[in-house]
Design a protein around this motif. Sequence first.
Motif, mmCIF file in Angstrom:
data_model
loop_
_atom_site.group_PDB
_atom_site.id
_atom_site.type_symbol
_atom_site.label_atom_id
_atom_site.label_comp_id
_atom_site.label_asym_id
_atom_site.label_seq_id
_atom_site.Cartn_x
_atom_site.Cartn_y
_atom_site.Cartn_z
ATOM 1 N N ASP A 71 -36.139 13.252 3.594
ATOM 2 C CA ASP A 71 -35.988 13.665 5.160
ATOM 3 C C ASP A 71 -37.347 13.334 5.811
ATOM 4 N N SER A 72 -37.759 13.445 7.260
ATOM 5 C CA SER A 72 -38.094 13.105 7.687
ATOM 6 C C SER A 72 -39.982 14.394 7.542
ATOM 7 N N ALA A 73 -38.819 15.441 7.938
ATOM 8 C CA ALA A 73 -39.675 17.424 7.809
ATOM 9 C C ALA A 73 -40.639 17.578 5.865
ATOM 10 N N SER A 74 -39.358 16.862 5.102
ATOM 11 C CA SER A 74 -40.397 16.663 3.757
ATOM 12 C C SER A 74 -41.294 15.556 4.168
ATOM 13 N N VAL A 75 -41.054 14.362 4.566
ATOM 14 C CA VAL A 75 -42.105 13.547 3.777
ATOM 15 C C VAL A 75 -43.486 13.459 5.201
ATOM 16 N N ARG A 76 -43.358 14.045 6.031
ATOM 17 C CA ARG A 76 -44.728 14.786 6.585
ATOM 18 C C ARG A 76 -45.175 15.945 5.773
ATOM 19 N N GLN A 77 -44.704 16.381 5.047
ATOM 20 C CA GLN A 77 -45.439 17.889 4.265
ATOM 21 C C GLN A 77 -46.684 16.618 3.113
ATOM 22 N N LEU A 78 -46.783 15.816 3.225
ATOM 23 C CA LEU A 78 -47.056 14.773 2.761
ATOM 24 C C LEU A 78 -48.159 13.639 2.775
ATOM 25 N N ALA A 79 -48.280 13.863 3.897
ATOM 26 C CA ALA A 79 -49.402 13.660 4.669
ATOM 27 C C ALA A 79 -50.783 13.645 4.542
ATOM 28 N N CYS A 80 -51.886 13.017 4.878
ATOM 29 C CA CYS A 80 -53.030 14.115 3.888
ATOM 30 C C CYS A 80 -54.033 13.135 5.210
ATOM 31 N N ALA A 81 -52.953 13.685 6.918
ATOM 32 C CA ALA A 81 -54.155 14.004 7.675
ATOM 33 C C ALA A 81 -53.098 14.946 8.616
ATOM 34 N N ASP A 82 -53.586 14.798 10.331
ATOM 35 C CA ASP A 82 -52.580 15.887 11.156
ATOM 36 C C ASP A 82 -51.549 14.963 11.175
ATOM 37 N N THR A 83 -50.946 16.455 11.340
ATOM 38 C CA THR A 83 -49.003 16.259 11.775
ATOM 39 C C THR A 83 -48.856 16.579 12.486
ATOM 40 N N SER A 84 -49.694 17.455 13.579
ATOM 41 C CA SER A 84 -49.482 18.003 14.858
ATOM 42 C C SER A 84 -48.338 17.588 15.877
ATOM 43 N N ALA A 85 -49.011 16.277 16.237
ATOM 44 C CA ALA A 85 -47.699 15.661 16.845
ATOM 45 C C ALA A 85 -46.644 14.816 16.174
ATOM 46 N N ASP A 86 -46.847 14.557 15.144
ATOM 47 C CA ASP A 86 -45.772 14.966 14.594
ATOM 48 C C ASP A 86 -44.227 15.219 14.411
ATOM 49 N N ASN A 87 -45.246 15.846 14.373
ATOM 50 C CA ASN A 87 -44.082 17.960 14.249
ATOM 51 C C ASN A 87 -43.360 18.092 15.615
ATOM 52 N N PHE A 88 -44.149 18.104 16.893
ATOM 53 C CA PHE A 88 -43.708 17.724 17.986
ATOM 54 C C PHE A 88 -42.680 17.219 18.446
ATOM 55 N N VAL A 89 -42.830 16.019 18.083
ATOM 56 C CA VAL A 89 -42.147 14.677 18.634
ATOM 57 C C VAL A 89 -40.766 15.135 17.609
ATOM 58 N N SER A 90 -40.930 15.489 16.467
ATOM 59 C CA SER A 90 -39.650 15.454 15.668
ATOM 60 C C SER A 90 -39.269 16.068 16.141
ATOM 61 N N LEU A 91 -39.843 17.184 16.539
ATOM 62 C CA LEU A 91 -38.229 18.568 17.113
ATOM 63 C C LEU A 91 -38.227 18.054 17.936
ATOM 64 N N ALA A 92 -39.116 17.645 19.025
ATOM 65 C CA ALA A 92 -38.376 17.514 20.476
ATOM 66 C C ALA A 92 -37.084 16.557 20.137
ATOM 67 N N SER A 93 -37.566 15.211 19.266
ATOM 68 C CA SER A 93 -36.099 14.386 18.926
ATOM 69 C C SER A 93 -34.586 14.787 18.456
ATOM 70 N N ALA A 94 -35.196 16.278 17.987
ATOM 71 C CA ALA A 94 -34.338 16.594 16.606
ATOM 72 C C ALA A 94 -33.198 17.501 18.201
ATOM 73 N N LEU A 95 -34.408 18.613 19.363
ATOM 74 C CA LEU A 95 -33.578 19.196 19.857
ATOM 75 C C LEU A 95 -33.076 18.363 20.955
ATOM 76 N N VAL A 96 -33.281 17.006 21.005
ATOM 77 C CA VAL A 96 -32.822 16.331 22.530
ATOM 78 C C VAL A 96 -31.422 15.771 21.321
ATOM 79 N N GLY A 97 -31.276 15.531 20.575
ATOM 80 C CA GLY A 97 -30.336 15.017 19.875
ATOM 81 C C GLY A 97 -29.474 15.977 19.438
ATOM 82 N N LEU A 98 -29.418 17.271 19.490
ATOM 83 C CA LEU A 98 -28.578 18.191 18.618
ATOM 84 C C LEU A 98 -28.217 18.886 20.401
ATOM 85 N N LEU A 99 -29.009 19.900 20.913
ATOM 86 C CA LEU A 99 -28.699 20.302 22.407
ATOM 87 C C LEU A 99 -28.304 19.335 23.004
#
Length: 223
Positions: free
Chosen positions: A80-108
Amino acid sequence: MFFFIHLGVTARGILTIMAFDRYVAICNPLHYTSIITCRVQLILIAGAWSFSTFCTLLAMIMALRQPYCGPNVVRHAWCDSASVRQLACADTSADNFVSLASALVGLLSTGVLILTSYVLIGLSMARMGVPQRLKAFRTCAAHLTVVTISYTSASFVYISYRVGNFSPEVRIIVAVTYAVLTPFLDPIIYSLRNKELRDSISRTLSRFRSAAVSATKDINTVT
């Protein structure tokens, strides 16, 4: 991870197409064959797949470019993308934003289109007689059931990642239920309008009731 999410979003796109199909069939029945042509069907299906690619590809590319230096255990039933992102050893704030935006677009976006279709269907049904209303409801019942199960489970999984101290085990159970149960139930739900299937289910339930009654009588006799 790409194909799992891609197919999940595509499924919601197809559910949206099915909602539009039911809207045309109920609200514009005389023009159905002229609106839902083979060409329109192909365009809608291609649109669902293209929309899914748009919602999935950027987040997957960003996840691929992240450095992963351990641990390498994903706390999920799959990557799962969110679970994989938690393993990254770098800043994932941009990834979080893009993933959340994609999920909102896909669902909403798909959810709003489905809701709009059913609001228009409901307004049209309000002007129908009782027999026509029941027929329209039977046309929509299976699709509404699948939409409710799918969107409720998916929304719960996405929201759970934004809630602090949420049990990963519960999230995994819900995610697996959402990923496995919905496709498993789809053919059963959509086939309930089939008279042979309904008769078969009735015969099976009758046998269970007969067996339960016989067991109860045997227990009473022994007592």
